[in-house]
Design an enzyme around this catalytic site. Sequence first.
Site, PDB file in Angstrom:
ATOM      1  N   GLU A 193     -24.560 -22.821 -52.097  1.00  0.00           N
ATOM      2  CA  GLU A 193     -23.094 -22.296 -52.285  1.00  0.00           C
ATOM      3  C   GLU A 193     -23.277 -20.687 -52.350  1.00  0.00           C
ATOM      4  OE1 GLU A 193     -24.150 -25.070 -53.703  1.00  0.00           O
ATOM      5  OE2 GLU A 193     -22.822 -26.420 -53.965  1.00  0.00           O
TER       6      GLU A 193
ATOM      7  N   GLU B 214     -25.098 -32.318 -55.196  1.00  0.00           N
ATOM      8  CA  GLU B 214     -24.612 -32.450 -56.396  1.00  0.00           C
ATOM      9  C   GLU B 214     -24.130 -34.070 -56.645  1.00  0.00           C
ATOM     10  OE1 GLU B 214     -21.998 -29.013 -56.086  1.00  0.00           O
ATOM     11  OE2 GLU B 214     -22.302 -28.543 -57.980  1.00  0.00           O
TER      12      GLU B 214
HETATM   13  N1  3HC Z   1     -17.079 -27.739 -44.573  1.00  0.00           N
HETATM   14  C1  3HC Z   1     -16.438 -28.044 -43.584  1.00  0.00           C
HETATM   15  N2  3HC Z   1     -16.893 -27.760 -42.561  1.00  0.00           N
HETATM   16  C2  3HC Z   1     -18.313 -27.770 -42.404  1.00  0.00           C
HETATM   17  C3  3HC Z   1     -19.213 -27.856 -43.407  1.00  0.00           C
HETATM   18  C4  3HC Z   1     -18.585 -27.828 -44.630  1.00  0.00           C
HETATM   19  N3  3HC Z   1     -19.216 -27.808 -45.708  1.00  0.00           N
HETATM   20  N4  3HC Z   1     -20.503 -27.803 -43.107  1.00  0.00           N
HETATM   21  C5  3HC Z   1     -20.498 -27.509 -41.653  1.00  0.00           C
HETATM   22  N5  3HC Z   1     -19.307 -27.569 -41.326  1.00  0.00           N
HETATM   23  C6  3HC Z   1     -18.651 -27.634 -39.721  1.00  0.00           C
HETATM   24  C7  3HC Z   1     -19.120 -26.450 -38.987  1.00  0.00           C
HETATM   25  O1  3HC Z   1     -17.887 -25.358 -39.215  1.00  0.00           O
HETATM   26  C8  3HC Z   1     -19.022 -26.694 -37.683  1.00  0.00           C
HETATM   27  O2  3HC Z   1     -17.647 -27.109 -37.401  1.00  0.00           O
HETATM   28  P1  3HC Z   1     -17.260 -26.657 -35.815  1.00  0.00           P
HETATM   29  O3  3HC Z   1     -18.083 -27.744 -34.739  1.00  0.00           O
HETATM   30  O4  3HC Z   1     -15.750 -27.008 -35.585  1.00  0.00           O
HETATM   31  O5  3HC Z   1     -17.610 -25.215 -35.481  1.00  0.00           O
HETATM   32  C9  3HC Z   1     -19.513 -28.401 -37.649  1.00  0.00           C
HETATM   33  O6  3HC Z   1     -19.332 -28.703 -39.260  1.00  0.00           O
HETATM   34  C10 3HC Z   1     -21.099 -28.549 -37.476  1.00  0.00           C
HETATM   35  O7  3HC Z   1     -21.765 -27.358 -38.179  1.00  0.00           O
HETATM   36  P2  3HC Z   1     -22.932 -26.479 -37.450  1.00  0.00           P
HETATM   37  O8  3HC Z   1     -22.486 -26.176 -36.383  1.00  0.00           O
HETATM   38  O9  3HC Z   1     -23.386 -25.674 -38.819  1.00  0.00           O
HETATM   39  O10 3HC Z   1     -23.932 -27.522 -37.486  1.00  0.00           O
HETATM   40  P3  3HC Z   1     -25.658 -27.393 -37.742  1.00  0.00           P
HETATM   41  O11 3HC Z   1     -26.022 -29.071 -37.213  1.00  0.00           O
HETATM   42  O12 3HC Z   1     -26.090 -26.406 -37.012  1.00  0.00           O
HETATM   43  O13 3HC Z   1     -25.912 -27.426 -39.186  1.00  0.00           O
HETATM   44  C11 3HC Z   1     -25.325 -27.678 -41.656  1.00  0.00           C
HETATM   45  C12 3HC Z   1     -25.315 -28.233 -40.343  1.00  0.00           C
HETATM   46  C13 3HC Z   1     -26.718 -27.473 -41.993  1.00  0.00           C
HETATM   47  C14 3HC Z   1     -24.685 -28.713 -42.366  1.00  0.00           C
HETATM   48  C15 3HC Z   1     -24.588 -26.571 -41.549  1.00  0.00           C
HETATM   49  O14 3HC Z   1     -23.222 -26.594 -41.189  1.00  0.00           O
HETATM   50  C16 3HC Z   1     -24.313 -25.960 -43.080  1.00  0.00           C
HETATM   51  O15 3HC Z   1     -25.120 -25.272 -43.471  1.00  0.00           O
HETATM   52  N6  3HC Z   1     -23.148 -26.441 -43.604  1.00  0.00           N
HETATM   53  C17 3HC Z   1     -22.742 -25.599 -44.897  1.00  0.00           C
HETATM   54  C18 3HC Z   1     -23.368 -26.294 -45.966  1.00  0.00           C
HETATM   55  C19 3HC Z   1     -22.721 -25.666 -47.205  1.00  0.00           C
HETATM   56  O16 3HC Z   1     -22.808 -24.502 -47.383  1.00  0.00           O
HETATM   57  N7  3HC Z   1     -22.544 -26.676 -48.259  1.00  0.00           N
HETATM   58  C20 3HC Z   1     -21.773 -26.209 -49.250  1.00  0.00           C
HETATM   59  C21 3HC Z   1     -20.534 -26.070 -49.569  1.00  0.00           C
HETATM   60  S1  3HC Z   1     -19.851 -25.382 -50.736  1.00  0.00           S
HETATM   61  C22 3HC Z   1     -19.786 -26.765 -52.027  1.00  0.00           C
HETATM   62  O17 3HC Z   1     -20.456 -27.696 -51.611  1.00  0.00           O
HETATM   63  C23 3HC Z   1     -19.153 -26.220 -53.271  1.00  0.00           C
HETATM   64  C24 3HC Z   1     -19.538 -27.535 -54.165  1.00  0.00           C
HETATM   65  O18 3HC Z   1     -20.562 -27.058 -54.985  1.00  0.00           O
HETATM   66  C25 3HC Z   1     -18.161 -27.607 -55.129  1.00  0.00           C
END
Ligand code: 3HC
Length: 696
Positions: free
Chosen positions: A125, A105
């Site tokens: 999301e 975004e």
């Molecule tokens: N917020 C907080 N922590 C997050 C995070 C996030 N968005 N994304 C990842 N993390 C944390 C994980 O919990 C993990 O923490 P830990 O080491 O303490 O367990 C660490 O970051 C590493 O994450 P992964 O183990 O998942 O690492 P990968 O390399 O396998 O994957 C990734 C990386 C593809 C970025 C995956 O973490 C992911 O898909 N993250 C979520 C992405 C997401 O859903 N984003 C949307 C968020 S909601 C939003 O943005 C709302 C907005 O529209 C207003």
Amino acid sequence: MNDVVSYKRDGEIGVITINNPPVNALGHAVRQGILDALAQGTADDDAKALIITGGGRTFPAGADIREFGKPPQEPSLPDVINQLEASKKLLIAAVHGTALGGGMEITLGCDYRVALDSAKMGLPEVHLGLLPGAGGTQRLPRLIGAKAAMEAIVAGKPMKAAQLQKMGVVDKVVSGDLMAQALDYARQLVAKDAPLRPVRDLEVKAESADIFSDFEKSIARKSRGFLAPFHCIKAVQAATESSDFEAGLKRERELFAELLKSPESAAQRHVFFAEREVAKIPGIDKKTAKRDIEQVGIIGAGTMGGGIAMNFLSAGIPVRVLEMKQEALDKGVALIRKNYEATAKKGRMTSDQVEKCMALLDTTLAYDDLSEVDLVIEAVFENMKVKKEVFGELDRVCKKGAILATNTSTLDVNEIAQSTKRPEDVIGMHFFSPANVMKLLENVRGDKTSDEVIATVMALSKRIGKVGVLVGVCNGFVGNRILHKRQHQATQLVNEGATPAQVDKVLFDFGLPMGPFAMADLAGLDVGWRIREGLREDDPANAPEYNWLDALAEQKRWGQKTGGGVFDYAEGDRTPRPSDVTAAEIEKYRKEKGIETRDVSDDEILERCLYVMVNEGAKILEEGIAMRPLDVDIVWIYGYGFPVYRGGLMFWADQVGLDKIYAKIKQFHEEAGEDEWKPSALLEKLAGQGKGFGDL
Ligand code: 3HC
Ligand code: NAI
């Protein structure tokens, strides 16, 4: 500016860098830092354009999910992005890694987007039970059209840079040094006096009047029980209904707020973290040594052995399969090939990839050929004597340090380990059928299994695309032990007056992919029947009583594979239909037992089938078979399709209230006296303290 966002100038270009490892999540400090850096860049007269980028491994991967549910802190992400978009200086997003959610975004709030060829962007999301709430549902449709945006937002899948360029999201894809090329690109834009391009100024119209309702219908089955996909559609629709961008943003905010406080989103966010938490084993950390797994041996090329082999082949790990006879090997290999070819036919892999996988597969009839493998997984008949012989052979031939794993579903891993001189190298790896498809892997720690072996197998689980959950030794481990209690209640409910179709419907409507009896038909009624027959022969005094399920199995009604089991199946159709044969057998059984039937309510079905599972889950925790409630949640989500939007069995129980569940369990125990209703001490304690499993 602060520690997590920096501003620096490179010639005539100002660079804003976000540095919040590991994924540059957009928490409060980052949001404030971006605004501060933007202010500095705006005030910097020597900066003709600004680049925003992520330090470390990625552009921001989204809002900080840990902040959801806590009181909001200004500035909000939508405000930050609005201010970026209002910048009077050209703003260019330079993207690498995964620009997800709020991260993507941000890029939509920029005038231009340049991405590394390996970068991915997406709005995931929906998988957290949310919608893109920082303008994504309003800006993406303006950039790529309403239909494409709606589909991308509801799918929530990260997309590759090249694809994003085709769609019109990314302006330039580069390879090599992202910053050098982004700076070049920015200078070119400045040189040609490129215009500001705020996405909000673009227009968007729905391609046709029905795209929203049509799409809603098309996802109805897949999205059953989820709230977010439908809210995503509404938000995109809002973008097309008014040219007033602010009105669209307001609607997006309202829908986002509704989702944020929904139980579905709370559950889905719990699952997001639980899935990551299961990989963390107390006492085992990054410092625990892991063994290299470069070659795998598999014993048995039957239903499970073949599927297990495919996991490794698909991950590029060579596999050698051992069988007793050449025919069994040929059959197993042919089935593996057939499965890969079927996947290729569906367009999910190329024939080159099929051949690459098959080239990694090798077979043998001799144990000595396994002397060099790093891991062996045994998947022979479920018989202790046979397993012990196999492990004796493995102990003889395998090199020092090889991991010896069993895929047993019911046998004692400790006893199997004792048949070797290296029980510290023995572990259970309990795959679920079909093993090449199901994501769950219960890794069973024996009394003597070493930390090194556990660490290796847990890491390997992720490498082969599984969600590994570490469990302890007991009959059925976590998943099947709980399942058996539910299946027993389901059968009892039918004995008392319910129909199999009624029981199945209640659990299907709860959100499970199928009811207990459709599941029994899928697994095959012969499996349980053979086990019960064995027990009747070996230990008649303690054998389970003969019931209508045995009667069906005796008639070779084994389920889907024989065209009928508890239900009837028309040829080539997996829809369960009530069966007259089954109804007659149930009636006969009730008569023999002198059971007076009664109306069984749907509520009772739900409570008895699910509360018995919660009670067993609590006993499993008490005994340390599962380490944490979230481990049970993940086992049931990935092994049995427990609805994600309910967060898993134990999370769901907390939502219902343990006091309520405990009271019912006590009542059922008093009424039925069955051992499985004996309340778990842990459940009793938590309920008495007004606590939930989440408080452990
Ligand atoms: N917020 C907080 N922590 C997050 C995070 C996030 N968005 N994304 C990842 N993390 C944390 C994980 O919990 C993990 O923490 P830990 O080491 O303490 O367990 C660490 O970051 C590493 O994450 P992964 O183990 O998942 O690492 P990968 O390399 O396998 O994957 C990734 C990386 C593809 C970025 C995956 O973490 C992911 O898909 N993250 C979520 C992405 C997401 O859903 N984003 C949307 C968020 S909601 C939003 O943005 C709302 C907005 O529209 C207003
Ligand atoms: P299967 O009967 O399909 O395959 C077993 C294979 O092992 C046969 O091909 C047989 O020839 C071979 N075999 C038997 N003894 C052998 C020996 N001494 N040396 C080499 N090969 C030998 O059985 P299936 O279903 O694959 O089950 C295998 C194991 O997986 C069992 O322990 C079972 O409990 C477990 N399991 C089964 C699941 C299922 O749904 N089928 C699910 C999870 C675990």
